[in-house]
Structures are given as C-alpha cells and as structure tokens.
Design a protein around this motif. Structure first.
Motif, PDB file in Angstrom:
ATOM      1  N   ASN A 170       1.106  11.360  66.961  1.00  0.00           N
ATOM      2  CA  ASN A 170      -0.149  11.223  66.235  1.00  0.00           C
ATOM      3  C   ASN A 170      -1.373  11.588  67.071  1.00  0.00           C
ATOM      4  OD1 ASN A 170       0.249   9.993  63.414  1.00  0.00           O
ATOM      5  ND2 ASN A 170       1.605   8.743  64.666  1.00  0.00           N
ATOM      6  N   ARG A 171      -1.307  11.325  68.344  1.00  0.00           N
ATOM      7  CA  ARG A 171      -2.459  11.624  69.206  1.00  0.00           C
ATOM      8  C   ARG A 171      -2.742  13.131  69.218  1.00  0.00           C
ATOM      9  NH1 ARG A 171      -3.959   8.692  74.761  1.00  0.00           N
ATOM     10  NH2 ARG A 171      -5.770   9.947  75.380  1.00  0.00           N
ATOM     11  N   THR A 172      -1.705  13.914  69.448  1.00  0.00           N
ATOM     12  CA  THR A 172      -1.878  15.368  69.470  1.00  0.00           C
ATOM     13  C   THR A 172      -2.294  15.885  68.094  1.00  0.00           C
ATOM     14  OG1 THR A 172      -0.257  15.621  71.248  1.00  0.00           O
ATOM     15  CG2 THR A 172      -0.708  17.559  69.894  1.00  0.00           C
ATOM     16  N   ALA A 173      -1.703  15.331  67.034  1.00  0.00           N
ATOM     17  CA  ALA A 173      -2.030  15.773  65.676  1.00  0.00           C
ATOM     18  C   ALA A 173      -3.497  15.511  65.349  1.00  0.00           C
ATOM     19  CB  ALA A 173      -1.128  15.073  64.667  1.00  0.00           C
ATOM     20  N   ALA A 174      -3.987  14.325  65.699  1.00  0.00           N
ATOM     21  CA  ALA A 174      -5.385  13.984  65.422  1.00  0.00           C
ATOM     22  C   ALA A 174      -6.330  14.835  66.256  1.00  0.00           C
ATOM     23  CB  ALA A 174      -5.620  12.505  65.697  1.00  0.00           C
ATOM     24  N   ALA A 175      -5.966  15.082  67.506  1.00  0.00           N
ATOM     25  CA  ALA A 175      -6.806  15.925  68.361  1.00  0.00           C
ATOM     26  C   ALA A 175      -6.867  17.347  67.813  1.00  0.00           C
ATOM     27  CB  ALA A 175      -6.253  15.931  69.785  1.00  0.00           C
ATOM     28  N   ARG A 176      -5.747  17.835  67.274  1.00  0.00           N
ATOM     29  CA  ARG A 176      -5.706  19.187  66.714  1.00  0.00           C
ATOM     30  C   ARG A 176      -6.591  19.275  65.462  1.00  0.00           C
ATOM     31  NH1 ARG A 176      -0.191  19.872  65.820  1.00  0.00           N
ATOM     32  NH2 ARG A 176       0.023  20.363  68.038  1.00  0.00           N
ATOM     33  N   ALA A 177      -6.535  18.247  64.613  1.00  0.00           N
ATOM     34  CA  ALA A 177      -7.377  18.230  63.411  1.00  0.00           C
ATOM     35  C   ALA A 177      -8.858  18.185  63.793  1.00  0.00           C
ATOM     36  CB  ALA A 177      -7.025  17.028  62.542  1.00  0.00           C
ATOM     37  N   THR A 178      -9.181  17.397  64.795  1.00  0.00           N
ATOM     38  CA  THR A 178     -10.577  17.304  65.252  1.00  0.00           C
ATOM     39  C   THR A 178     -11.041  18.628  65.844  1.00  0.00           C
ATOM     40  OG1 THR A 178     -10.161  14.967  65.769  1.00  0.00           O
ATOM     41  CG2 THR A 178     -12.162  15.953  66.672  1.00  0.00           C
TER      42      THR A 178
END
Length: 360
Positions: A170-178
């Motif tokens: 989730n951390r990488t996914a959220a950073a990618r969306a941001t």
C-alpha cells in the motif's frame, strides 16, 4: 386450514447400520472414512446411505475426525466490494479443496471481531482468515493459536506478531498515486479514509491502528515531502466514517485553500466524494482530480471514468485460502508474508489544476 404435515425424521447412523446389516460403529467408521473398514463393507454402507438420503452430522463428524472441513473468515465490511471480491477468491480455493466457508462481519469493530473469532472457534473451524479491524489490538488472535487453529491475516498486519499474512504494498501504491497528481501540477493533495483517529487533525508520526491505511498515509506523505510540499499532513483526513465522508469532502473543497486533488482510500469513499463534488457544482477533473483505491465496477462507467489503484483482490483472497489450507495439512512451519503489488490504471479523472483552482 389443514394441519401441517409432520416433518420427516432425519436419517441416523443407526438407520444406515440396520439397512447395511452392520454395527453402528462400523457404519460410523465407513461414513466418516476413518478406522479399519473393508472396501466391501464401506460400499454397502455408502449405498445404504445414498438410498436413505442420509445427510451426515457435521458436528459429530468433526468430533470423530478432529476436522470440520470449514474455514472461518472475519471481514471488516461485507458491503465493501473489496471484501466481496476477496471472499470469492477464498471461497473458490476452499471449495476446490473440499472446504466450506463461514463468513462473519466485524463492522471494523474490535469487540465485534473478538466475538466473531470466539463464535468461529466454538464452531470448530479448521482455520481462520481475519482482516483485523486494528493492527494494534490483536490480543484475541492469540486465542486462535492457543486453540491450535491456523490463522491468516487478510489485507492487514498485526503489530508485534508474526502470523501468516497476505497484503498489498500500500505504501508504494499510495506514493505512485500521489506522484501521478504531482506530475500534473497538483500541490494541494488530500487523502480521505474512514479509519478512526483520536485527534481532530492528523499529525506526522501519529498512530494509525490499521496497517493498510497507515501504509497509504505514509506513501502519500513520503511523496509530498519528497516534492517539497510544506506541511503535507494538512490534506490527510481520517475518521471520515464518523464525521461523514460528504462533510469531510466539503471541508476540503470549500476552505480558503481548497484541495485540487483527492485520493480516496476505497471505492465506497470515492463514490461519496464523487457525489459531493457534483452536489457542490464542481467538475471532475476540471475543478478537482480524483483517484480511488480499488477498481470497483462503477469506476469505469462514470463520466468521467476514474483513475484507480487496482489491487489484486481476488488473488489476495485466494492466496489467504491457500496459506490456510497449507497450515491445515501441516505443509509449512515458518510464517509467511505474501505481498502483492498494485497497479495504477489511468482514466480521465486526473488533469492539471486550472489556474483559478491552483491559486485560490
């Protein structure tokens, strides 16, 4: 009014034994597939059972064999499409292996989760799959281990404990969306979650008791900090379930410095954000960009269709079931943590902020 017909008496093992001309103990061994029974006797007992339309007593069978051939599942919200898709993955794998699934709902409440775990243990399930409402309050999960039942955590971890788990990065996914929003020129980026939080505003380093949400907040904060955005925590909004997702969305869009982009932590939140934006007379993506976690069916047919973080939800559930089955069969010793990647699916809900919204 004619009287209701008397219900037909359930066929018992004793009935099968009489029909097959064997002892009750022999019939029980043949039906339960345990102990020493000749092939000829087993065939005769099974034929009698079929002729009499016998339905085995699952509780009695579990007492004899120590197995109920069931897996208990506790999820946070059965109305959330995320858990519906995960349950399909669990059910498909369990069914293929000859196991039934008992589903319970915690409503993301720790006490309700504790009660659900107790009920499933009382029902003698062979393993449990739990999406813990809190990653910090998991003492009741030790009861599962004490009862000798395999436990797999779904979508979330348990702080300070090593259990089998299946999660998403989730951390990488959220950073990618941001990063997607930053690349379009957004600087006032908000994140909305229904995760309970004790304070009115989020503070960096504050304790978020659900690991999946904590990881997403970390990813958003990391990307904003790396981009040099001052006080990135100003856009983090938690506890939206209690306060109302619509209320939180209005706060973000009607303040002196309104957000130009919002990341919704799940598809149900995204739906309310979408509706609230429309109610305010704003447009997506012209006035506010929107990204949702989870590729729910509706996100691809709206106008505009939403950019989403697609998690492999079915595979998440299927992997959890496989881990549980491996434990039941005694095929593994070490704890295992399976982590899946998430994909960013670009659609039409993200665009550069207009000069008016960017400077408002």
């Amino acid at each position: 009014m004619s009287p209701r017909p008397a219900s037909r008496r359930a066929v018992t093992v004793a009935d099968i034994a009489r029909a097959a001309k064997v002892s009750k103990a022999t019939a029980a061994r043949a039906l339960g597939d345990y102990g020493q029974v000749s092939d000829a006797v087993r065939s005769r007992v099974l034929a009698a059972a079929e002729e009499l339309n016998y339905r085995p007593n699952a509780l009695a069978r579990s007492m004899n064999t120590g197995r109920s051939n069931t897996i208990g599942v506790v999820v946070g919200d059965i109305e959330n499409p995320f858990f519906a898709h995960a349950m399909r993955g669990i059910s498909d794998v369990a069914s293929a292996a000859g196991y039934d699934v008992i589903l319970t709902n915690s409503d993301e409440d720790v006490e309700a989760e504790e009660a659900a775990v107790d009920v499933l243990l009382d029902k003698q399930v062979d393993a449990l799959i739990v999406a813990p409402a809190s990653s910090a309050h998991v003492s009741h999960l030790t009861d599962v281990a004490a009862a000798g039942r395999p436990l797999v955590l779904l979508d979330r971890r348990a702080d300070g404990h090593r259990y089998d788990s299946v999660t998403v990065d989730n951390r990488t996914a959220a950073a990618r969306a941001t990063a997607e929003l930053l690349a379009e020129g957004h600087r006032r980026i908000a994140f909305i979650s229904t995760q309970p939080y004790p304070e009115p505003a989020y503070s960096p380093g504050g304790t978020i008791t659900m690991s999946s949400v904590a990881d997403r907040v970390d990813g958003v904060m990391e990307a904003l900090t790396d981009a040099g955005i001052p006080s990135p925590e100003r856009g983090i909004r938690l506890d939206a379930r209690r306060r109302g997702v619509d209320v939180v969305t209005r706060e973000l869009l009607e303040g002196d410095t309104p957000a130009t982009a919002i990341i919704a932590s799940d598809s149900l939140i995204a739906m309310t954000v979408f509706q609230t934006v429309r109610t305010l007379g704003l447009r997506i993506p012209e006035d506010v960009s929107l990204i949702a976690f989870d590729n729910a069916d509706w996100t691809s047919i709206t106008t505009p269709p939403l950019t989403v973080v697609e998690q492999p939800i079915y595979e998440l559930g299927a992997a959890a079931a496989r881990l549980a089955l491996q434990r039941i069969r005694g095929e593994r010793v070490d704890d295992e943590s399976v982590v899946f990647d998430a994909a960013l699916i670009r659609r039409a809900s993200v665009a550069a902020p207009t000069p008016a919204s960017a400077t408002h």
